[in-house]
Scaffold this active site. Structure first.
Site, PDB file in Angstrom:
ATOM      1  N   SER A 140       0.836  -1.202   0.000  1.00 33.99           N
ATOM      2  CA  SER A 140       0.000   0.000   0.000  1.00 33.99           C
ATOM      3  C   SER A 140       0.869   1.250   0.000  1.00 33.99           C
ATOM      4  O   SER A 140       1.959   1.263   0.595  1.00 33.99           O
ATOM      5  CB  SER A 140      -0.858  -0.025   1.268  1.00 33.99           C
ATOM      6  N   TYR A 165      -2.148  -0.886  10.965  1.00 29.86           N
ATOM      7  CA  TYR A 165      -2.339  -1.444   9.612  1.00 29.86           C
ATOM      8  C   TYR A 165      -1.138  -1.106   8.716  1.00 29.86           C
ATOM      9  O   TYR A 165      -0.568  -1.975   8.069  1.00 29.86           O
ATOM     10  CB  TYR A 165      -3.636  -0.915   8.982  1.00 29.86           C
ATOM     11  N   LYS A 169       1.997  -3.535   6.724  1.00 32.28           N
ATOM     12  CA  LYS A 169       2.434  -3.559   5.316  1.00 32.28           C
ATOM     13  C   LYS A 169       3.954  -3.357   5.242  1.00 32.28           C
ATOM     14  O   LYS A 169       4.647  -4.023   4.471  1.00 32.28           O
ATOM     15  CB  LYS A 169       1.699  -2.497   4.498  1.00 32.28           C
TER      16      LYS A 169
HETATM   17  P1  NAD Z   1     -11.040  -7.016   1.200  1.00 28.36           P
HETATM   18  O1  NAD Z   1     -11.242  -6.972   2.660  1.00 28.36           O
HETATM   19  O2  NAD Z   1     -12.192  -6.722   0.312  1.00 28.36           O
HETATM   20  O3  NAD Z   1     -10.438  -8.425   0.762  1.00 28.36           O
HETATM   21  C1  NAD Z   1      -9.585  -9.168   1.589  1.00 28.36           C
HETATM   22  C2  NAD Z   1     -10.091 -10.609   1.589  1.00 28.36           C
HETATM   23  O4  NAD Z   1      -9.197 -11.383   2.373  1.00 28.36           O
HETATM   24  C3  NAD Z   1     -11.491 -10.762   2.179  1.00 28.36           C
HETATM   25  O5  NAD Z   1     -12.279 -11.543   1.303  1.00 28.36           O
HETATM   26  C4  NAD Z   1     -11.258 -11.499   3.497  1.00 28.36           C
HETATM   27  O6  NAD Z   1     -12.321 -12.361   3.828  1.00 28.36           O
HETATM   28  C5  NAD Z   1      -9.979 -12.256   3.193  1.00 28.36           C
HETATM   29  N1  NAD Z   1      -9.134 -12.572   4.350  1.00 28.36           N
HETATM   30  C6  NAD Z   1      -8.660 -11.726   5.304  1.00 28.36           C
HETATM   31  N2  NAD Z   1      -7.891 -12.404   6.166  1.00 28.36           N
HETATM   32  C7  NAD Z   1      -7.872 -13.698   5.767  1.00 28.36           C
HETATM   33  C8  NAD Z   1      -7.237 -14.877   6.236  1.00 28.36           C
HETATM   34  N3  NAD Z   1      -6.457 -14.895   7.327  1.00 28.36           N
HETATM   35  N4  NAD Z   1      -7.422 -16.028   5.550  1.00 28.36           N
HETATM   36  C9  NAD Z   1      -8.211 -16.053   4.442  1.00 28.36           C
HETATM   37  N5  NAD Z   1      -8.833 -14.973   3.945  1.00 28.36           N
HETATM   38  C10 NAD Z   1      -8.665 -13.810   4.600  1.00 28.36           C
HETATM   39  O7  NAD Z   1      -9.812  -6.024   0.888  1.00 28.36           O
HETATM   40  P2  NAD Z   1      -9.298  -5.460  -0.513  1.00 28.36           P
HETATM   41  O8  NAD Z   1      -9.655  -4.029  -0.582  1.00 28.36           O
HETATM   42  O9  NAD Z   1      -9.643  -6.365  -1.613  1.00 28.36           O
HETATM   43  O10 NAD Z   1      -7.727  -5.502  -0.235  1.00 28.36           O
HETATM   44  C11 NAD Z   1      -6.928  -6.585  -0.660  1.00 28.36           C
HETATM   45  C12 NAD Z   1      -5.501  -6.329  -0.246  1.00 28.36           C
HETATM   46  O11 NAD Z   1      -5.047  -5.081  -0.786  1.00 28.36           O
HETATM   47  C13 NAD Z   1      -5.279  -6.221   1.263  1.00 28.36           C
HETATM   48  O12 NAD Z   1      -4.034  -6.838   1.570  1.00 28.36           O
HETATM   49  C14 NAD Z   1      -5.196  -4.731   1.507  1.00 28.36           C
HETATM   50  O13 NAD Z   1      -4.437  -4.436   2.661  1.00 28.36           O
HETATM   51  C15 NAD Z   1      -4.512  -4.271   0.241  1.00 28.36           C
HETATM   52  N6  NAD Z   1      -4.776  -2.878  -0.084  1.00 28.36           N
HETATM   53  C16 NAD Z   1      -6.074  -2.452  -0.230  1.00 28.36           C
HETATM   54  C17 NAD Z   1      -6.327  -1.116  -0.535  1.00 28.36           C
HETATM   55  C18 NAD Z   1      -7.732  -0.599  -0.643  1.00 28.36           C
HETATM   56  O14 NAD Z   1      -7.936   0.609  -0.534  1.00 28.36           O
HETATM   57  N7  NAD Z   1      -8.735  -1.447  -0.869  1.00 28.36           N
HETATM   58  C19 NAD Z   1      -5.256  -0.221  -0.713  1.00 28.36           C
HETATM   59  C20 NAD Z   1      -3.952  -0.698  -0.580  1.00 28.36           C
HETATM   60  C21 NAD Z   1      -3.725  -2.023  -0.262  1.00 28.36           C
HETATM   61  C1  WQD Z   2      -9.565   9.434   0.570  1.00 29.41           C
HETATM   62  C2  WQD Z   2      -9.738  10.927   0.752  1.00 29.41           C
HETATM   63  C3  WQD Z   2     -10.025  11.631   3.040  1.00 29.41           C
HETATM   64  C4  WQD Z   2     -13.900   9.719   3.632  1.00 29.41           C
HETATM   65  C5  WQD Z   2      -6.843   4.636   2.890  1.00 29.41           C
HETATM   66  C6  WQD Z   2      -5.798   3.953   3.709  1.00 29.41           C
HETATM   67  C7  WQD Z   2      -4.660   3.533   2.830  1.00 29.41           C
HETATM   68  C8  WQD Z   2      -5.157   2.701   1.655  1.00 29.41           C
HETATM   69  C9  WQD Z   2      -6.257   3.391   0.924  1.00 29.41           C
HETATM   70  C10 WQD Z   2      -5.073   0.395   2.221  1.00 29.41           C
HETATM   71  C11 WQD Z   2      -8.971  11.455   1.940  1.00 29.41           C
HETATM   72  C12 WQD Z   2     -11.253  11.935   2.206  1.00 29.41           C
HETATM   73  C13 WQD Z   2     -12.726  10.165   3.081  1.00 29.41           C
HETATM   74  C14 WQD Z   2     -14.900  10.679   3.958  1.00 29.41           C
HETATM   75  C15 WQD Z   2     -13.481  12.427   3.114  1.00 29.41           C
HETATM   76  N1  WQD Z   2      -5.710   1.467   2.058  1.00 29.41           N
HETATM   77  N2  WQD Z   2     -12.509  11.485   2.827  1.00 29.41           N
HETATM   78  N3  WQD Z   2     -14.650  11.994   3.670  1.00 29.41           N
HETATM   79  O1  WQD Z   2      -7.164   7.708   3.567  1.00 29.41           O
HETATM   80  O2  WQD Z   2      -6.310   7.963   1.193  1.00 29.41           O
HETATM   81  O3  WQD Z   2      -6.279   5.773   2.259  1.00 29.41           O
HETATM   82  O4  WQD Z   2      -7.291   3.761   1.855  1.00 29.41           O
HETATM   83  O5  WQD Z   2      -3.880   0.229   2.158  1.00 29.41           O
HETATM   84  O6  WQD Z   2      -3.817   2.788   3.639  1.00 29.41           O
HETATM   85  O7  WQD Z   2      -5.341   4.861   4.691  1.00 29.41           O
HETATM   86  O8  WQD Z   2      -8.445   6.722   1.592  1.00 29.41           O
HETATM   87  O9  WQD Z   2     -10.788   6.614   0.925  1.00 29.41           O
HETATM   88  O10 WQD Z   2     -10.234   6.905   3.384  1.00 29.41           O
HETATM   89  O11 WQD Z   2      -9.830   8.798   1.824  1.00 29.41           O
HETATM   90  O12 WQD Z   2     -13.302  13.621   2.873  1.00 29.41           O
HETATM   91  O13 WQD Z   2     -15.977  10.351   4.485  1.00 29.41           O
HETATM   92  O14 WQD Z   2     -11.113  11.199   1.024  1.00 29.41           O
HETATM   93  O15 WQD Z   2      -9.739  12.676   3.907  1.00 29.41           O
HETATM   94  O16 WQD Z   2      -8.489  12.712   1.574  1.00 29.41           O
HETATM   95  P1  WQD Z   2      -7.012   7.155   2.223  1.00 29.41           P
HETATM   96  P2  WQD Z   2      -9.895   7.189   1.964  1.00 29.41           P
END
Ligand code: NAD
Ligand code: WQD
Length: 353
Positions: A140, A165, A169
């Site tokens: 991330s 969190y 990562k």
């Molecule tokens: P999500 O929660 O929709 O998907 C994660 C999946 O993993 C879920 O289906 C959950 O049931 C499963 N899971 C969690 N722990 C588990 C375990 N121990 N064993 C088996 N299954 C398990 O999340 P997502 O948004 O699809 O994110 C996927 C990956 O990407 C994560 O590692 C997250 O940290 C990373 N990521 C997400 C974002 C984002 O904004 N969505 C941003 C950056 C990084």
């Molecule tokens: C986006 C923008 C808020 C909600 C997070 C995690 C990051 C990564 C992605 C996993 C920001 C603004 C939000 C609301 C708002 N995830 N906002 N009103 O914070 O960039 O990142 O998700 O790895 O680790 O921290 O994403 O979607 O929460 O916010 O104004 O109700 O929207 O301030 O500027 P963020 P977000």
């Protein structure tokens, strides 16, 4: 270990997709099938619902094999690998499974350390035991904190994590790179996602936030649908052109495509470990996102301006040149397309509930 669907006609290029029932994982499953791979989902539904499989089946017109297994359980993972290897080769592993809610991680850090780091360690050990080398990890942009320079490239240092969190990562990247140094067979991409949004254009799969959404787009779509109070824009006094925070929003389908490109790249490597930014390469402010949503969908977003959210960085977006150079990948979908697909998904969800 419970194999939920028995799918007998297995091709040789199996890819283990942990967290494949989740938001990014399910879209990646669709792209893997399109590229000729055979995805095998390993998910314990801790943050997803088995009906995701129905959505996948509607899009793909076929079933996907699923193991309902906790990725921290090394012996169950071992069973998954043995079962797959009986049927053919495992081309690689994509590790999405993790908990991802920043706020919750502060309230329950141990849950995040044990799941996110524990699952990564168990998976690497299982891969090593079975000689599986290609590993794609979901990292991330949160690891960068507020970088000194934007766009941020992969050489920027990790800043002290704002949340447990974010720390998981950083710790996983370290764990994986140490395993890479020790295990000659490992080839790794550490994919650093920026802000994934959007959904499959069919509206059959998308982001299913359980409970109160924390991220901008699920909150925005639910507020627009009248299911929540108006969206609060967290602060308009930041040093950005319109005072609101700037992020790099990437369509989840572009993100999913990058995983296929990463797998294809890994198969030609000999002991590689590369971190890659995955973003659109440009920044949008919160107000610009609201405006783009309104113009893409012809509907107004109810919102108010509120105070800053603690821990938010002012502005971040990706320099994604390395991913283009190495993988030949770049984003194809615009912010507006992503916001149209997000709204389509929200509308379909309402009909189902
Ligand atoms: P999500 O929660 O929709 O998907 C994660 C999946 O993993 C879920 O289906 C959950 O049931 C499963 N899971 C969690 N722990 C588990 C375990 N121990 N064993 C088996 N299954 C398990 O999340 P997502 O948004 O699809 O994110 C996927 C990956 O990407 C994560 O590692 C997250 O940290 C990373 N990521 C997400 C974002 C984002 O904004 N969505 C941003 C950056 C990084
Ligand atoms: C986006 C923008 C808020 C909600 C997070 C995690 C990051 C990564 C992605 C996993 C920001 C603004 C939000 C609301 C708002 N995830 N906002 N009103 O914070 O960039 O990142 O998700 O790895 O680790 O921290 O994403 O979607 O929460 O916010 O104004 O109700 O929207 O301030 O500027 P963020 P977000």
């Amino acid at each position: 270990m419970k194999a939920v669907v028995n799918f007998e006609t297995m091709k040789s290029q199996q890819v283990i997709v942990t967290g494949g029932a989740g938001y990014i994982g399910s879209h990646t499953v669709v792209e893997l099938i399109g590229a000729g791979f055979e995805p095998i989902i390993v998910d314990n539904f801790s943050n997803s619902h088995p009906r995701v499989l129905d959505g996948l089946e509607r899009i793909l017109n076929r079933k996907i094999q699923l193991f309902d297994v906790d990725c921290c359980d090394e012996s169950a993972l071992n069973g998954v690998f043995e079962s797959c290897l009986k049927r053919g080769n495992i081309a690689g592993v994509i590790h999405f499974a993790a908990f991802k809610a920043v706020g919750e991680s502060t309230a329950e850090p141990l849950k995040y350390f044990s799941n996110n780091i524990g699952s990564t360690a168990a998976l690497l050990a299982t891969m090593h035991r079975h000689g599986v080398g290609s590993f794609v990890f979901s990292s991330s942009c949160t690891i960068y904190g507020q970088p000194e320079q934007i766009p941020v490239d992969e050489t920027a240092p990790f800043l002290p994590a704002e949340s447990p969190y974010g720390y998981t990562k950083q710790a996983c990247e370290r764990l994986i790179s140490d395993a890479h140094s020790a295990h000659a067979e490992l080839n790794v991409t550490l994919l650093r996602y920026f802000n994934p949004i959007g959904a499959h254009p069919s509206g059959d799969i998308g982001e299913l936030p359980l409970g109160h959404p924390n991220n901008l787009i699920p909150f925005l779509t639910q507020a627009t649908a009248g299911l929540r109070d108006p969206l609060t824009v967290f602060g308009n006094d930041y040093p950005t052109p319109d005072g609101t925070c700037v992020r790099d929003y990437i369509h989840v389908i572009d993100l999913a495509r990058a995983h296929v490109a990463a797998l294809n790249w890994l198969k030609d490597q000999n002991h590689a470990c590369e971190a890659l930014n995955l973003g659109a390469g440009n920044g949008s402010s919160v107000l610009q996102v609201i405006e783009a949503f309104e113009s893409a969908n012809g509907i107004s977003v109810p919102y108010t301006i509120g105070p800053r959210r603690p821990g938010d960085v002012t502005a971040i977006y990706a320099d994604a040149k390395k991913a283009k150079d190495l993988l030949g990948w770049e984003c194809k979908h615009s912010l507006q397309e992503a916001l149209k697909d997000s709204w389509n998904w929200q509308k379909k969800l309402e009909h189902k509930s």
